[in-house]
Enzyme design. Structure first.
Site, PDB file in Angstrom:
ATOM      1  N   LYS A  30       5.330   9.437   8.818  1.00  0.00           N
ATOM      2  CA  LYS A  30       5.028   8.968  10.152  1.00  0.00           C
ATOM      3  C   LYS A  30       6.089   9.360  11.174  1.00  0.00           C
ATOM      4  O   LYS A  30       5.983  10.386  11.829  1.00  0.00           O
ATOM      5  CB  LYS A  30       4.792   7.453  10.140  1.00  0.00           C
ATOM      6  CG  LYS A  30       3.660   7.038   9.199  1.00  0.00           C
ATOM      7  CD  LYS A  30       3.391   5.555   9.257  1.00  0.00           C
ATOM      8  CE  LYS A  30       2.373   5.129   8.223  1.00  0.00           C
ATOM      9  NZ  LYS A  30       1.020   5.629   8.432  1.00  0.00           N
ATOM     10  N   ASP A  90       9.460   2.455  -0.576  1.00  0.00           N
ATOM     11  CA  ASP A  90       8.494   3.147   0.278  1.00  0.00           C
ATOM     12  C   ASP A  90       8.760   2.765   1.736  1.00  0.00           C
ATOM     13  O   ASP A  90       8.362   1.697   2.194  1.00  0.00           O
ATOM     14  CB  ASP A  90       7.076   2.751  -0.141  1.00  0.00           C
ATOM     15  CG  ASP A  90       5.998   3.459   0.676  1.00  0.00           C
ATOM     16  OD1 ASP A  90       6.345   4.110   1.683  1.00  0.00           O
ATOM     17  OD2 ASP A  90       4.816   3.331   0.319  1.00  0.00           O
ATOM     18  N   TYR A 102       0.848  -1.195   0.000  1.00  0.00           N
ATOM     19  CA  TYR A 102       0.000   0.000   0.000  1.00  0.00           C
ATOM     20  C   TYR A 102       0.883   1.243   0.000  1.00  0.00           C
ATOM     21  O   TYR A 102       1.805   1.354   0.818  1.00  0.00           O
ATOM     22  CB  TYR A 102      -0.905   0.002   1.233  1.00  0.00           C
ATOM     23  CG  TYR A 102      -1.819   1.205   1.323  1.00  0.00           C
ATOM     24  CD1 TYR A 102      -2.883   1.361   0.447  1.00  0.00           C
ATOM     25  CD2 TYR A 102      -1.615   2.179   2.301  1.00  0.00           C
ATOM     26  CE1 TYR A 102      -3.722   2.465   0.533  1.00  0.00           C
ATOM     27  CE2 TYR A 102      -2.458   3.278   2.395  1.00  0.00           C
ATOM     28  CZ  TYR A 102      -3.502   3.419   1.515  1.00  0.00           C
ATOM     29  OH  TYR A 102      -4.335   4.516   1.600  1.00  0.00           O
TER      30      TYR A 102
END
Length: 430
Positions: free
Chosen positions: A268, A240, A145
């Protein structure tokens, strides 16, 4: 027995004003049954809901709370930054400091651009790869994702060399035709796609350790194999690390697996819990980004001073704590060992994956190495497990297909509670 009266009332009201009553789909508890809890506060290893219930948190805001919630160093940095204004819309010194720190810790990143989310980082990275290479297609992997950008919401085609199809309304067929999809951990499928689309593929993008089909590790040599394909074919490798960056090591999964990306996406943790993302890579590639280059990307809140203050405090603390990653791995290993012991005692044959402070219990008897294997899990059993764990005061990701994230705030008491709760939850399945 936890009470949910206030959470239930808030959820009913929220549905009048917010689609589905939540601002991100996984929060809705649809995968596990029941309604979401509304959180009032969090500190250290715990979250507290509006009904006053306390939970040992194994989500940690999907990764960034590596020291636990409301870390004192991060809070102090934010409190000091607030009086200077919440946003400038102009450059600030902290942006330079955090960029220098990121490039110091990630050898593959020579220049970095701050953005506001992981989704924004990955969208920008793909645009940059296309602009730099002059090619239009990209390869992504089933179960990885990369946010909700149009290019990433593509389902696999019917065969290894077919184009993908949109798996969300609003994504055009035109976008889908430029996205090729391969199974994770399958180098041969990637080689087939590249050969069938010779000189058309701008980038290969993947999570180096998947966190969105549960925690799934790369096969030995898999990342190096992708690097070799990219080098041979003039393709950019986008790694990623929105989840793995600064969580698995100071240099992310690239440090752990000894592989270097052309472009890395981050998020994050680099904001200490504030909304933030970044993408960075080789100097000659990043110099294609506006205003230095022709690839346009902008954001009023990019490099927001409050987010930068929080991120600097967290990254400096990570850099200074030489034993952090050993402690996190040891705590996560204890949780895994305890759950495995429970499984054995109860005669259950479910499997686990773990690396560093990322962990998943899969409700299948097969080792999980890709999305198809993850989809074989018994989701009904996971839902029952989740809800019993919640009743026992342990807050898990409300989906079988999400990694657990362990924080350094967990002590012996919390680890024992997790293991004890898992025994009750697993026993409750029989």
């Amino acid at each position: 027995m936890i009470t949910k009266d206030k959470s239930q009332a808030l959820f009913e009201e929220a549905q009048n004003y917010i689609p589905g009553g939540v601002n991100s789909p996984v929060r809705a508890f649809k995968a596990v049954g029941g309604n979401p809890l509304f959180i009032k506060s969090a500190k250290g290893a715990y979250m507290y809901d509006v009904d006053g219930n306390a939970y040992v948190d194994l989500i940690n805001s999907w990764g960034p709370m590596i020291f636990g919630h409301a870390d004192d160093a991060v809070l102090e940095a934010v409190q000091k930054a607030i009086p200077a204004s919440l946003s400038f819309g102009a450059p600030g010194a902290s942006e330079v400091e955090i960029a220098a720190l990121i490039t110091d810790l990630f050898p593959s990143i020579e220049k970095v651009r701050m953005v506001n989310s992981g989704t924004e980082a990955t969208m920008s990275a793909i645009r940059l790869a296309r602009g730099y290479t002059g090619r239009e297609k990209m390869i992504k992997f089933e179960g990885c994702y990369h946010g909700h950008g149009d290019s990433f919401l593509i389902a696999a085609g019917s065969g290894a060399i077919t184009m993908g199809e949109p798996n969300s309304p609003g994504v055009t067929v035109g976008t889908a035709k430029d996205t090729l999809t391969a199974p994770y951990n399958n180098l041969e499928a990637v080689k087939t796609l590249v050969a069938a689309n010779k000189n058309e593929v701008a980038a290969i993008i993947l999570e180096p350790v998947a966190g969105n089909m549960g925690c799934v590790l790369p096969h030995e040599g898999y990342l190096q194999g992708l690097r070799e394909i990219c080098d041979q074919e003039g393709i950019l490798l986008i790694v990623d690390e929105v989840m793995t960056g600064f969580r698995l090591a100071a240099g992310g999964a690239q440090e752990v697996f000894d592989v270097r990306a052309d472009i890395t996406t981050l998020g994050k943790i680099i904001g200490g819990g504030m909304p933030v993302g970044a993408y960075g890579g080789k100097r000659e590639i990043m110099d294609y980004v506006s205003p230095q280059g022709p690839v346009y990307q902008a954001g009023t809140l990019s490099g927001n001073p409050i987010s930068m203050a929080a991120g600097l405090a967290q990254l400096n603390k990570l850099k200074a704590d030489k034993d952090l990653y050993n402690r996190l791995a040891e705590k996560t290993e204890r949780i895994e060992a305890g759950i495995k012991k429970n499984l054995k005692e109860l005669g259950l044959n479910y499997t686990t994956n773990r690396i560093g402070s990322m962990f998943t219990l899969f409700f299948t008897d097969q080792h999980v190495t890709n999305f198809e294997e993850a989809k074989a899990c018994d989701l009904t059993l996971f839902g029952k497990f989740f809800n019993t764990m919640l009743e026992e005061g342990v807050y898990l990701p409300p989906s079988q297909f999400e990694s657990w994230f362990i924080s350094d705030a967990l002590g012996d008491k919390e680890i024992d509670q997790i293991i004890s709760a898992s025994y009750k939850a697993l026993k409750n399945l029989s």
